[in-house]
Scaffold this active site. Structure first.
Site, PDB file in Angstrom:
ATOM      1  N   LYS A  71       0.823  -1.217   0.000  1.00 16.88           N
ATOM      2  CA  LYS A  71       0.000   0.000   0.000  1.00 16.88           C
ATOM      3  C   LYS A  71       0.863   1.277   0.000  1.00 16.88           C
ATOM      4  CE  LYS A  71      -4.008  -2.190   2.249  1.00 16.88           C
ATOM      5  NZ  LYS A  71      -5.050  -2.048   3.308  1.00 16.88           N
ATOM      6  N   TYR A  95     -12.451  -1.558  -4.021  1.00 19.83           N
ATOM      7  CA  TYR A  95     -12.963  -1.761  -2.661  1.00 19.83           C
ATOM      8  C   TYR A  95     -14.491  -1.673  -2.588  1.00 19.83           C
ATOM      9  CZ  TYR A  95      -8.411  -1.907  -0.299  1.00 19.83           C
ATOM     10  OH  TYR A  95      -7.167  -2.278   0.158  1.00 19.83           O
ATOM     11  N   PHE A  98     -15.532   3.800   6.699  1.00 16.84           N
ATOM     12  CA  PHE A  98     -14.158   4.134   6.327  1.00 16.84           C
ATOM     13  C   PHE A  98     -13.918   4.103   4.808  1.00 16.84           C
ATOM     14  CE2 PHE A  98     -14.308  -0.420   7.470  1.00 16.84           C
ATOM     15  CZ  PHE A  98     -13.789  -1.022   6.310  1.00 16.84           C
ATOM     16  N   ARG A 139      -2.351 -14.163   4.105  1.00 12.31           N
ATOM     17  CA  ARG A 139      -3.040 -13.444   5.180  1.00 12.31           C
ATOM     18  C   ARG A 139      -2.360 -13.679   6.529  1.00 12.31           C
ATOM     19  NH1 ARG A 139      -7.637 -10.578   3.825  1.00 12.31           N
ATOM     20  NH2 ARG A 139      -8.101 -10.416   6.037  1.00 12.31           N
ATOM     21  N   THR A 146      -5.803  -7.141  10.603  1.00  8.43           N
ATOM     22  CA  THR A 146      -6.057  -5.869   9.914  1.00  8.43           C
ATOM     23  C   THR A 146      -5.480  -4.683  10.685  1.00  8.43           C
ATOM     24  OG1 THR A 146      -8.112  -6.826   9.053  1.00  8.43           O
ATOM     25  CG2 THR A 146      -7.872  -4.438   8.891  1.00  8.43           C
ATOM     26  N   ARG A 181       2.107  -6.469   8.960  1.00  9.26           N
ATOM     27  CA  ARG A 181       1.355  -5.319   9.451  1.00  9.26           C
ATOM     28  C   ARG A 181       1.868  -4.853  10.805  1.00  9.26           C
ATOM     29  NH1 ARG A 181      -4.617  -7.188   7.182  1.00  9.26           N
ATOM     30  NH2 ARG A 181      -4.581  -5.870   5.326  1.00  9.26           N
ATOM     31  N   ASN A 212      -2.191   0.135   6.791  1.00  4.59           N
ATOM     32  CA  ASN A 212      -1.646  -1.104   7.347  1.00  4.59           C
ATOM     33  C   ASN A 212      -0.734  -1.862   6.387  1.00  4.59           C
ATOM     34  OD1 ASN A 212      -3.645  -1.903   5.649  1.00  4.59           O
ATOM     35  ND2 ASN A 212      -4.841  -3.049   7.150  1.00  4.59           N
ATOM     36  N   HIS A 216      -2.138  -5.514   1.479  1.00  2.59           N
ATOM     37  CA  HIS A 216      -3.469  -6.079   1.213  1.00  2.59           C
ATOM     38  C   HIS A 216      -3.317  -7.524   0.767  1.00  2.59           C
ATOM     39  CE1 HIS A 216      -7.480  -6.572  -0.631  1.00  2.59           C
ATOM     40  NE2 HIS A 216      -6.824  -7.215  -1.575  1.00  2.59           N
ATOM     41  N   GLU A 259      -9.942  -9.848  -7.964  1.00  3.25           N
ATOM     42  CA  GLU A 259      -8.862  -8.882  -7.723  1.00  3.25           C
ATOM     43  C   GLU A 259      -7.693  -9.080  -8.690  1.00  3.25           C
ATOM     44  OE1 GLU A 259      -9.741  -8.159  -2.956  1.00  3.25           O
ATOM     45  OE2 GLU A 259      -7.825  -9.025  -3.558  1.00  3.25           O
TER      46      GLU A 259
HETATM   47  P1  IDP Z   1      -8.303  -6.793   5.425  1.00  4.66           P
HETATM   48  O1  IDP Z   1      -7.444  -5.849   4.597  1.00  4.66           O
HETATM   49  O2  IDP Z   1      -7.555  -7.333   6.596  1.00  4.66           O
HETATM   50  O3  IDP Z   1      -8.959  -7.862   4.588  1.00  4.66           O
HETATM   51  P2  IDP Z   1     -10.888  -5.422   5.464  1.00  4.66           P
HETATM   52  O4  IDP Z   1     -11.890  -5.545   6.554  1.00  4.66           O
HETATM   53  O5  IDP Z   1     -11.178  -6.129   4.175  1.00  4.66           O
HETATM   54  O6  IDP Z   1      -9.467  -5.894   6.057  1.00  4.66           O
HETATM   55  O7  IDP Z   1     -10.687  -3.878   5.193  1.00  4.66           O
HETATM   56  C1  IDP Z   1     -10.009  -3.425   4.029  1.00  4.66           C
HETATM   57  C2  IDP Z   1      -9.064  -2.320   4.426  1.00  4.66           C
HETATM   58  O8  IDP Z   1      -9.829  -1.215   4.901  1.00  4.66           O
HETATM   59  C3  IDP Z   1      -8.098  -2.650   5.574  1.00  4.66           C
HETATM   60  O9  IDP Z   1      -6.951  -3.335   5.156  1.00  4.66           O
HETATM   61  C4  IDP Z   1      -7.782  -1.267   6.107  1.00  4.66           C
HETATM   62  O10 IDP Z   1      -6.831  -0.606   5.269  1.00  4.66           O
HETATM   63  C5  IDP Z   1      -9.108  -0.561   5.954  1.00  4.66           C
HETATM   64  N1  IDP Z   1      -9.945  -0.648   7.166  1.00  4.66           N
HETATM   65  C6  IDP Z   1     -10.609  -1.735   7.638  1.00  4.66           C
HETATM   66  N2  IDP Z   1     -11.310  -1.446   8.754  1.00  4.66           N
HETATM   67  C7  IDP Z   1     -11.105  -0.127   8.979  1.00  4.66           C
HETATM   68  C8  IDP Z   1     -11.580   0.787   9.988  1.00  4.66           C
HETATM   69  O11 IDP Z   1     -12.344   0.441  10.900  1.00  4.66           O
HETATM   70  N3  IDP Z   1     -11.134   2.080   9.895  1.00  4.66           N
HETATM   71  C9  IDP Z   1     -10.313   2.507   8.885  1.00  4.66           C
HETATM   72  N4  IDP Z   1      -9.856   1.692   7.919  1.00  4.66           N
HETATM   73  C10 IDP Z   1     -10.245   0.390   7.966  1.00  4.66           C
HETATM   74 MG    MG Z   2     -10.349  -7.652   3.049  1.00  2.88          MG
END
Ligand code: IDP
Ligand code: MG
Length: 133
Positions: A10, A50, A58, A86, A92, A103, A113, A116, A127
């Protein structure tokens, strides 16, 4: 079973100059890198990528962040690559990710973070098609 997944380094990690360390980890973990490129998403492209999160609070912030600078996209292959990648990424939220995960090591915040990874064979297919044809 060998499968494919999409990984993204990212914008926060690119700015932090840790592309090399993340790719080294990918290779050390035994993934085959089938594709790799640096791109910058437009806001529209980030919103499409997304789209599953479009109703989340968010979404706007995330898509602005993901289009704010270059990213590195990788097509990875390996045994249970989706789950394996993962695990290497960690939770996350970097604050909750286990020590040794990417992360935990490189993430800055829940949003920023570092990396992805696809979360299922279905999303991996969508994707991968988004970035590699
Ligand atoms: P993941 O990347 O671990 O699969 P997801 O729930 O799919 O997590 O969320 C996608 C991305 O959105 C996360 O990697 C992070 O960058 C962002 N994100 C997820 N939850 C939050 C939040 O509560 N606040 C701000 N950003 C978030
Ligand atoms: Mg995800």
């Amino acid at each position: 079973m060998s499968e494919k997944t999409l990984a993204i380094i990212k914008p926060d990690a690119v700015k932090k100059r840790v592309i090399g360390r993340i790719i080294q980890r990918i290779e050390d973990e035994g993934f085959n890198i089938l594709g790799l490129k640096m791109v910058q998403l437009s806001l529209e492209e980030a919103k499409t990528f997304y789209a599953v999160h479009k109703d989340k609070p968010f979404y706007d912030s995330l898509t602005e962040f993901m289009s704010s600078g270059p990213i590195v996209v990788l097509l990875l292959e390996g045994e249970e690559a989706i789950k394996h990648w993962r695990e290497v990424m960690g939770a996350t939220n970097p604050a909750e990710a286990r020590p040794g995960t990417l992360r935990r090591e490189f993430g800055f915040s829940l949003e920023r973070n570092a990396v992805h990874g696809s979360d299922s064979p279905q999303t991996a297919e969508v994707e991968i098609k988004f970035f590699f044809n």
